[in-house]
Design a protein around this motif. Sequence first.
Motif: not given
Length: 519
Positions: A216-223
Amino acid sequence: MAFPTPVQVSDVNQLLATHSDWDAIIYISDLSGSEQFPAIHQAILQQEKIDKRTGLHTVLINAPELAGGRLIFAPTGDLSRDYDDVRRIADATKLAAELALQAGVEKPLLVTEIGSNASQYQESQGVAYLALCQAMWQPLEAREALGEDTIETVLKAGVFSERELNLAFWQAIEAGKRVARDLCGTEPERMAPPKFADYCEQAFAGTDVAVSVLSDDAEILASYPLLHAVARASVEVPRHAPRVIRLEYTGQGTIEKTLYLAGKGITFDTGGADLKVGGHMAGMSRDKGGAAAVAGIMKTVAALKPKGIKVVAEIGAVRNSIGADAFVPDEIITGHAGKRVRVGNTDAEGRMVLADILSHMREDAKDAVNPEIFSMATLTGHAAIAFGPYTALVENGPAKSKQTAKTIASAGEQWGDPAEQSLSRREDFDFVRPRTKADDVLSSNNAPSVATVRGHQFPMAFLSIASGLDQHSLNSDYPIPYTHVDIAGSGVEGGDWQHGKPTAAPVAAFAATYLQDLA
């Protein structure tokens, strides 16, 4: 996933044509024969009468009295000199294996006899077997296109020994090395990040290694914000989108050791906005060699099922693409550890990927039993310039106190997977210091590592600061041993990153150091 299965042969009669299940003998030795193998000795003596290359070069000998009617004599040369090591045996075996393939050999019997009693040759038979497998391996793309059974015809290899051999350990190492070679050596579309993850899921299916993939792109960006910055220009192409792959193994019994392995998996490195020019982009599909080695070690773990140890690996599979959304020098990006990273050069992308992974591992390690953390990467050309074909091991204070590099290098010496200790110094931390209050650490200068003093050591300082591991030094309340492993010099044969066969360094060295006594 086939490779030659090792089979121990203890009956000397198996060397003879009338009793053998094998179709050729491969004799690797620093001798021209001995009383232990009179039939081999006699065949070599006869060959010397008609071929002066015998004893100097690898030769195929017509030997009707021996297994398969043929003998391949692979001389190692002198092994008594101070600078000789077990790689002489590996080199001789590879030449013999290539000749065996050309001759149509399908069931070779390895006979390794070393006149020197030096302790560094005690694993010579295992090294010979692994070298045979290295020579027999064919690229994944070739196997898929032409058929594995068609181009990898040797399915078992005999190993003569009257003492018991640890064949399961050898086989586990080769299983790991094969995974590492596949992942490192495969072209950038076939092994783009999603397919890298797919390969891992298939390789560990049905084993005790749990696989999870973050897509998931949003999760990779956040973590993983630093990792995501490297991937930014690739995200709009679904087949190039990043993946974070976690591999986790927990052995039976009381856990007494925890290993954390962070792998740099740059599936193709254009250099990003700091574009590689002048032909330097060729071969950059192999910039995933560190991640490949991490997956390879985990495959060896899966095969051995060692007790009392937990091994956690995280791989950042990312394509460093160019495009309108590419990250650029001078950006300041806050990583997972909360450190503000000023981008010095977008071609220093691997350390950005690793820093976030190491930060997650740092948090996990606080609650782990006897943890050690490693990052593995084809990180710098400087490592290859400084050490040639040797893996560079750069330790922090706690790792140096444990003599981590010395221990791994000693094990690697036995198994033909050598390494060099490289110290982290004050100059390295000064090099990446912030120049203003706007940031906490500089990722890199804007010159190639090969043109930079201490070009492979200072990235470890960046990794320590950007991941927060610098807060776990020897004199801290909670020291965590951390070693950076740079395989830019050792990861491919001959240092040829475009065409050289991947070596799977440092799979054998790590297996011998951490797994051999636990299986």
